[in-house]
Every structure is written in C-alpha cells, then in structure tokens.
Design an enzyme around this catalytic site. Structure first.
Site, PDB file in Angstrom:
ATOM      1  N   CYS B 167      96.915  29.138  -4.089  1.00 27.10           N
ATOM      2  CA  CYS B 167      98.303  29.295  -3.649  1.00 27.10           C
ATOM      3  C   CYS B 167      98.968  27.949  -3.353  1.00 27.10           C
ATOM      4  O   CYS B 167     100.180  27.820  -3.455  1.00 27.10           O
ATOM      5  CB  CYS B 167      98.391  30.245  -2.458  1.00 27.10           C
ATOM      6  SG  CYS B 167      97.346  29.748  -1.103  1.00 27.10           S
ATOM      7  N   CYS B 435      63.581  19.070  -5.815  1.00 30.72           N
ATOM      8  CA  CYS B 435      62.252  18.474  -5.883  1.00 30.72           C
ATOM      9  C   CYS B 435      61.277  19.101  -4.899  1.00 30.72           C
ATOM     10  O   CYS B 435      60.090  18.842  -4.963  1.00 30.72           O
ATOM     11  CB  CYS B 435      62.309  16.953  -5.741  1.00 30.72           C
ATOM     12  SG  CYS B 435      62.770  16.339  -4.120  1.00 30.72           S
TER      13      CYS B 435
END
Lengths: 322, 634
Positions: B167, B435
């Site tokens: 918006c 990881c």
C-alpha cells in the site's frame, strides 16, 4: 562549479565512481596532473588506479632498464624481451597505461628527479616518489613546498610484505560530511624532513614499529650509498649498528625497533604482489581525496604489514613535544 | 617469499567465481603472486560502465565474456600459467560438488547474495575452503570460511533485499524510492511488460483500474488510437484520476499530506506535435533500439540536471510515444533494464510526476537511474585492496595456517587508527541451519497459505534453494527435476495450489518439513507453527521464518538456554576458556540486532540500496558495530 561539464562519454565511463564521489570531484580529477617516479610493483598498482579513475595526466619518471626483477610485481611490463629491450621502465609502463583509459594523457619524462628545478614541479598537482632515497625525498619535498601553488606530495615504499606511505599536503582545507552538514576542516602537515626527524622518545609506544624501522633502513642506504632494496642478510650487522646509534641518539631502548623486523626488511627484496595491490590502492585513494578536496585525508604516515594484516594511520609531527 | 609458501602457491588449484570488479584485480594479483592453475567462472558480458575499474577490459571488448577476456588479458603478462574460463552461471548443474572438490580453495568476487549462498553450500558439501569478499564505494570486506573451523557464509543472517509494503507503493508513498518502485514495477510493467504477469502490484493496478467500468481498458490502446492521445489518457488516469479516487478515501489522509491530482492539460500545451517535431517525422532516421532517447528531442542533455514538472511530463509523453513508434515489437515483453535509456527516461519522468503529486522532492535522471537500477557504487581502489587481501588469506588457507586466518574490513574513515582492520574469524554458529543443520521455525497460517507461497517466499527466496524437494514425514510434497514423469509433475502442480492444511499429508501446527536441495547437498528442517494473523505493514509476506528462536542444540559450549540472552556476552560469561576468544556474542544472532546493524550500513544516504544486480557487492557488515562486538586482533 569550476570549469566545464563532463562529457557524455565521461559520464558513461565514470558512472559508478561518480556515484561514489560526485560529479564535481570527477571534474577536478580530470583536470589534475600527476608526476610519478620509481615504477615498481606498488607504483604500477597506483598508476593503474589513478588512470582508471580518470585524472587529467600522468607523467612517469623511471629511466631504469627492464630486468627480470622488475617483471615480478609489475604487470604493466609484458614479459617479452623483444618488446621491452632497450626501453626504460617508464616507456614500457606508459604504453600499457595509455591502453587502460584513452581519456588520460600518459607521458614519460626522462632524467633524474632530484636534479629538477623547482619550476619543473609547478606543472603538477600531485608528486609521488616511489622507492626514493632519503636525499631525493627531502629535496623534492622542499622544492614542492617553495611553490606558491600547493602541490600534494607523497612517498611510497614497499619492502618484504610491508609498506609505508608519507603524505604532505602542507596547509590543507577540505570538507567533511558530519551527519547532514558539511564541515570545513583544516590540517597542517609537517614536511618530510620534519616528519622523519621527530624525536623518538615522546612518540607514543603503540606507534607502528615500521616507522622506526624504515628510518633505520633509510639511513643505512644513505650512508652506504645503496639503491633501494640493494641489501641482503650480510648487511644486518651494519643495519643493527645504525639502529643502535639512532636509538641512543633518541634515548630509547634498542627494543624500540625489533631486529626481526629489520631483518625482514633487508632480506625481503622481492616485492609481494598482494601487498603492492593493497598499498597502491590506499595511495590512489588518498591522491583522489586530495585532488577532489573531499574526505578526510591520511595524516601523515600509513603502514601496512601483511603479517598482522593491519593497515594503520600514524600522525607523526612535532606536536608530541609541544 | 619462504619456500613453504612458494610450494603452497605453485601446487594450488584455485577456483575464482566472478570476473568483475574484484575478479579482474584478483586474477591479476593471483597471477603475479605465482599461482599456476586458476579456473574462473562468470556468466556476465562486458559493459561500458565496467571499464572504469575492470582494467582487464577495453572498449572493444564490450559484449564479450568477462571470464574469457580476463583470462586472455592476464595470459599476456603471465603466458605460461594455466587459466581456464567458463562463461556460465555458477548455479548451473555442471558445477556440482564433484566439480568443486577438485579445488584447494574457492575465491568469491560475486555480486549477489543468491550466488554467494549457493557457492557457500557447495564449498561446505565439497569441504573446500572459501574466501568471500565484497566492496561498495570505499568499504570492503574479506572473510574466510573453512568447514568446522570458522563460521560459514550463512552463519549470520544477511540483509535481504528491501521490500516495501504494497500500500505504500500503490497509495501512500513518502520517499522517492517508493515512486521509483511504482513507476518501474507497476506502471512500466503494466504498459510495456507481460500483461499476464501476476505480481502483487499489477493486481492492485487492475483493481484500481477496474473500480470504474469505463476505465477497465484504459491501458489497452486501440489500433488506430493516436499515440499522443493514448499517452495523455494514461497520464490523466494514473496521475489524475487515480489520485482523485484515492483522495475520496478520507480515512487514508487523516494523518497524511493529501496528494495533488495532476492532469496533462494543466502542464502541457494542447498538442505537442507542433512544438517539438513529431515522433512520426523522426521515425525515418534509422536508429538502434537501445539508443532511442527522448532527451535529445526535447533539448535535454545533462542527466544530472533536475527537471521540473513540465519537463518530466514532456519526457513521459515523448518516451511513451517512442516506445510505440520505434520499439513496438518489444511491447508486451519488456522488463526494466537500467541500461535501456528510454526505459530509464520513462521511469524517471513517471516517478518524478508522482513525487510532485505527493510533495516528495524530485530527482535527476542520473539519480533515478541509480535507484531504479540498484546500481552499486564502485571504485577501482577498493577492489584492488580487497583482491590483495583475498590472496593473502588464500595463501594462509593453503598453508593451513589456521591461527592466522583473519577477516579484514576496509574502512573509509580510520577506526582506532586503522583503515584496514583485521578481526579473528568466528567459530561456526551452532544454530546455523546451513552448516549445523538446526531446524528453522516458520510461523504461517496453514489454512490460508498455499504450498506455492511456501515454495516461492521461503524455500526459494529465503533459503536460496535452486532445485528444492519438500517432504513431510515420508510423504513427498514437491520436487523439481528433469527426471520426473508427467503424473508426478501433475501431482506436484496440484499440491502447489493447495492450502498447507489440505495437502495429502496435512501440514499443521507442529508439523516438521524437510527441505532439500540435491545440487547444493543441503537439507534442513522447518518446524511449522500455525498463526492466524500477520501485520500487513511489518510482515507483508504473511509468514515469518526464524532460524534462531530455537535454542541451540547441546553441541559445543553455547550456553544459551533462555530467551533473555539478547544482551549477554557469551565471551565473558559462559564459554570455556580456550575458545572464549572466538565465541560469537549471541546477541548478534538475534534478528533484532542484526536488523539494526544492516540499517546502519545502508542507512546513510542509500536507503534504496536493495539487491544488487550489477557487479561487486552490498552486503557489508558495519565494521564499526562489528569492532565493538568482536574481539580485535591484538
């Protein structure tokens, strides 16, 4: 602003950097004239950077002939004997640099830098001495200081994986952006002579050891009449003797200048290309700042050592004593 | 140079990803330093704006492969070394884990987050050390990532491209960048792009347009309609009628400045044809598409000049006319390109007219182009310095000199006298989903979100997966690949359109999804939390992914067990003595703090810096903040 607009071609080529330092700074750059002497690895990097940045002209001085060693870190010299035979380093580098940016005028000036008259330096806005002797650095710096116009003066030296930059902008005014406001600032730089003869005792202990070590090597080369980098491990006793004298004269202990560092500097005579790229990059950034008058300049020494990875600025002037 | 170093360099096989700003400098410095075997991947071709810093390229090379030209240029001063170039995307399947395994170290000189994350994952999977780098303006950084020893590239969240609430763009812009996004993604796309493309902005535009029956087809140009009349109709609709319609909603403007509707007849003369020579007349001159430009026709030369409303309006109409007169064939499938002069002119003008309407300061074409094209600020010197730092780290990695690894920041202003600041690398983050395989948490409305939303907004956009596969327990919900049969493809496509709670194996509060990418050899788990409502302004995606709200597993010394850890410095408080120096502060992993960090970086004058499509990088951490948190090297 001063002078004419940038051309369409310039705007297109320099688009990305104009977004960093603005069109006015770029205009000043395109009108600046730079004198460079002693073109080894670090200076080759510096030249590439300022030619790409689009300075007005670059004048190269280096009458030495190309040797195996000069090929090492200098990518401006093609390793083809037929191409470089009989030419000086400056001539060969000039050809390569022209190619990087056709809008920059690159030329060669023959002869000995230290023999030049004061008037010679008037043509330039920036003078850079690479790998110069103590006498040359002092003499040229004094000549630049005598001129009515302000010539920005720099020296650069790399040994092993270490580098030193010295800056003298005399009385220098610049604008600094502080939050949204532009602030006018002024700095007063000592001459080379003043900066290298500051008594050691009052200098803060945390100052880069390289400052002292480089002064020892400078004196050694001066006393022995050696060219830059003309030294080996065999010279260590003499170098340590000079160090001892300098420390005594300055009433500091000998541990002030580590022997291991001096040994590195006199034995590491082959340039380390990554260090050249780093020091040549910092030097170019400083020259661009000084020419464009934008940003806080380095005052007045810079040291890089690949061993600890630090790039430090040291302000060494007589202010310690006063 | 010591002999050990020499042999480490000469025996090394190195992969460079990226032959741009950093890449050119890096290839040169590697060659000078004695590296013998260098492979280089880059998908890009050379452009004029590269030439100010990518010094291996010349004007005559424009349009050619960066990787190949860089290789040829370096071979000229180092003829006897082996350089292999690949003009390809590093995300291509041929660059798989086995390809990466042949290298001793990978050096990144990349320009985007997506490729960086991809390379990080392949390096982890192949167990090859990675030296990562980036620059913007005078700032730069180099980091070392060695599996199990230092953090991976994704152990800390990275700034993701800035998005704006819909918006704000469609109704209540407050900054110039909002006007640019509107002009580029909404108006330009609507007029010249794929009309069927269904992005949020276009949907809005359609809705607005269809609010009245007559305006339904305002963007459709009748075959015989005069181009200038058509242009004026568009102008009046988007700058006049639409603003007027928006103004009728009093609620919106209670605490806002009301915009001013602008109609073409107020700013432009009746007919432009007389005034500046008609476009039709010029069409005889045969020009190349990419050089078509409205500016010279209007006597405008300087791209840095600020145009007023009338000039912008003239450029708007003229550029639109030129698109229809000279580039008709492209209409319907154009996308905005910063190197497309006419597109930049149109977007600049449209953004400025909208800015005028909303009382926002206008900008020059040069500035608007930078914002619209997300153009990176780049200089040669920083790239040269960073390349030197990369080679120094690469040599340490090859010598396995673990204690000496450093991440280095290049600063514009010295901090504690330093312009180049080395910092000890961190240990791997035990709660990193890449990881350390820690589950992520996804808050989502499982009854109202489709699997497609999850795939697009999370798996692809957030997790950066290329060829994803999604499983819920033993049930395969979605996968991508060449080897799928038609029935499977149809099944997966059907799943995409289903709400999560209505999938064959319903995904509801408490479900755990497994998401994998086979190329990246990455697998991670997502714990799903059902949530009913999302804040449209703050959470425009309608879902929130967090990787660190979960307390880290018992692995290692990480002592975080509670949620009130935000300001606890683990370095001092709770980790074992021998690793204390390298422990990360937990506060840093908090998204809240992270956000502050990135705002500092981008905040100064580039609040528009979004994702970079050009060379080099933007995701620079703020070294000032870092220096306070991280242990400095003594």
């Amino acid at each position: 602003m001063d002078g004419e607009e940038l051309t369409e071609q310039e705007t297109a080529l320099y688009d990305r950097q104009i977004r960093v330092w603005g069109a006015n700074a770029q205009r000043r750059l395109t009108k600046s004239h730079i004198l460079v002497s002693g073109i080894k690895g670090t200076v080759a990097e510096f030249c590439k950077n300022i030619v790409l940045a689009g300075v007005g002209s670059v004048t190269l001085m280096d009458d030495s002939l190309v040797t195996e060693e000069s090929l090492n870190a200098n990518f401006l010299i093609p390793p083809d004997e037929n191409a470089y035979k009989g030419k000086t380093v400056a001539e060969i580098c000039c050809d390569s640099l022209k190619d990087f940016n056709p809008m920059v005028l690159v030329s060669v000036e023959k002869g000995d830098l230290s023999a030049r008259s004061t008037e010679f330096f008037e043509k330039f806005d920036v003078v850079v001495i690479g790998y110069g002797s103590l006498a040359t650095k002092k003499a040229v710096n004094e000549k630049c200081r005598k001129l009515s116009k302000r010539v920005a003066f720099y020296t650069v030296d790399c040994r092993d994986s270490c580098g030193e930059i010295f800056v003298d902008l005399q009385d220098y005014k610049y604008t600094k952006k502080k939050l949204e406001e532009k602030v006018e600032c002024e700095l007063n730089f000592p001459s080379f002579q003043e900066a290298v003869s500051v008594p050691w005792k009052p200098i803060p202990r945390r100052t880069a050891k390289l400052y002292f070590a480089m002064r020892v090597i400078e004196v050694f080369e001066e006393n022995e009449g050696r060219k830059h980098g003309e030294c080996s491990l065999l010279d260590l006793p003499t170098v340590l003797e000079i160090k001892k004298k300098l420390c005594e004269a300055n009433s500091v202990s000998e541990s002030h200048v580590p022997d291991s560092l001096l040994e590195r500097l006199i034995t590491g005579t082959i340039e380390f290309p990554p260090a050249c790229a780093i020091v040549g990059g910092i030097l170019a950034q400083e020259v661009i700042k000084a020419v464009s008058g934008k940003g806080e300049p380095l005052k007045n020494f810079f040291y890089y050592d690949a061993q600890d990875g630090k790039g430090v600025m040291e302000d060494i002037s007589n202010s310690f004593t006063s | 140079m010591d002999p050990q170093q020499q042999s480490a360099i000469q025996g090394a096989k190195v992969l460079m990803v990226g032959a741009g700003g950093i890449g050119c400098e890096l290839l040169k410095t590697l060659a000078l330093s004695g590296f013998h075997d260098i492979h280089i991947i880059d998908m890009d071709t050379i452009e004029v704006s590269n030439l100010n810093r990518q010094f291996l390229f010349r004007r005559s090379h424009v349009g050619q492969s960066k990787a190949k030209v860089a290789r040829d240029a370096v071979l000229r001063f180092r003829p006897h070394i082996n350089i292999r170039s690949y003009h390809a995307n590093v995300k291509n399947p041929e660059f798989d884990v086995d390809f990466f395994k042949q290298f001793d170290v990978v050096l990144n000189g990349l320009d985007n987050l997506d490729a960086r994350r991809h390379v990080n994952r392949l390096c982890l999977a192949a167990d090859v050390p990675l030296v990562e780098s980036g620059t913007t303006g005078f700032l730069g950084q180099v980091t070392v990532h060695v599996k199990g020893k230092t953090e991976c590239y994704e152990c800390q969240t990275k700034p993701t491209p800035k998005t704006y609430p819909v918006c704000t763009i469609t109704s209540t812009p407050t900054k110039f960048v909002h006007c640019i996004v509107w002009a580029k993604d909404l108006l330009f796309a609507k007029l010249f792009g794929d009309k069927n493309q269904d992005n949020d902005l276009n949907v809005r535009a359609k809705k607005e347009a269809s609010s009245s029956k007559e305006t339904e087809d305002v963007f459709e140009r009748a075959e015989d309609e005069d181009i200038e009349q058509y242009g004026r109709k568009i102008y009046d609709h988007v700058f006049g009628y639409n603003i007027e319609a928006a103004l009728s909603n009093e609620e919106t403007w209670k605490n806002r400045t009301r915009p001013r509707p602008i109609y073409s007849k107020e700013v432009l003369p009746e007919s432009l044809t007389q005034k500046n020579g008609s476009t039709q007349n010029c069409s005889a001159t045969d020009v190349d598409d990419s050089t078509v430009s409205a500016m010279p026709l209007l006597g405008l030369k300087n791209p840095q000049e600020l145009w007023g409303l009338t000039q912008n309006s003239l450029v708007f109409i003229e550029a639109l006319k030129l698109f229809f007169a000279k580039r008709k064939k492209e209409i319907g499938h154009l996308t905005f390109d910063k190197d497309d002069q006419l597109a930049v002119e149109f977007v600049t003008a449209a953004a400025n007219i909208r800015a005028e309407s909303f009382g926002i300061p206008l900008h020059s074409l040069f500035e608007a182009k930078g914002i619209a094209g997300n153009i990176v600020h780049a200089v040669a010197t920083t790239n040269a310095i960073v390349a030197g730092l990369i080679v120094i780290e690469a040599i340490k990695v090859l010598k396995k000199d673990e204690d000496k690894y450093r991440m280095t920041y290049c600063l514009e202003h010295p901090s504690r006298k330093m312009l180049l600041m080395p910092v000890e690398p961190f240990e791997p983050n035990p709660s990193c989903y890449v990881c350390s395989k820690t589950p992520l948490v996804l808050e989502i409305n499982t009854q109202k979100s489709k699997l497609r939303d999850l795939v697009d907004k999370i798996v692809k956009a957030k997790l950066g997966m290329n060829l994803p596969l999604i499983m819920h327990g033993a049930s395969l919900l979605y996968e991508v690949g060449d080897d799928l049969d038609d029935i499977m493809v149809a099944n997966y496509n059907a799943n995409l359109e289903k709400f999560l709670s209505e999938l064959p194996s319903p995904v509801i509060n408490g479900s755990t999804l497994t998401v994998e990418d086979l190329q990246q050899e990455l697998s991670c788990k997502i714990n799903v939390k059902h949530r009913e409502e999302f804040d449209e302004e703050k959470e425009p995606e309608g879902m929130v992914l967090s990787g660190w709200t979960q307390s880290p597993p018992t692995k290692g010394e990480s002592a975080s067990t509670s949620k009130n850890e935000s300001d606890v410095d683990v370095t001092e408080s709770s980790s074992g003595p021998e690793i204390a120096s390298k422990k990360r502060r937990l506060s840093e992993t908090e998204p809240k703090n992270h956000k502050r960090e990135t705002e500092n970086v981008e905040g100064e004058d580039d609040d528009y810096l979004m994702e970079i499509e050009d060379d080099d990088l933007t995701e620079i951490e703020n070294p000032m903040t870092v220096s306070k948190k991280k242990k400095r090297v003594a």
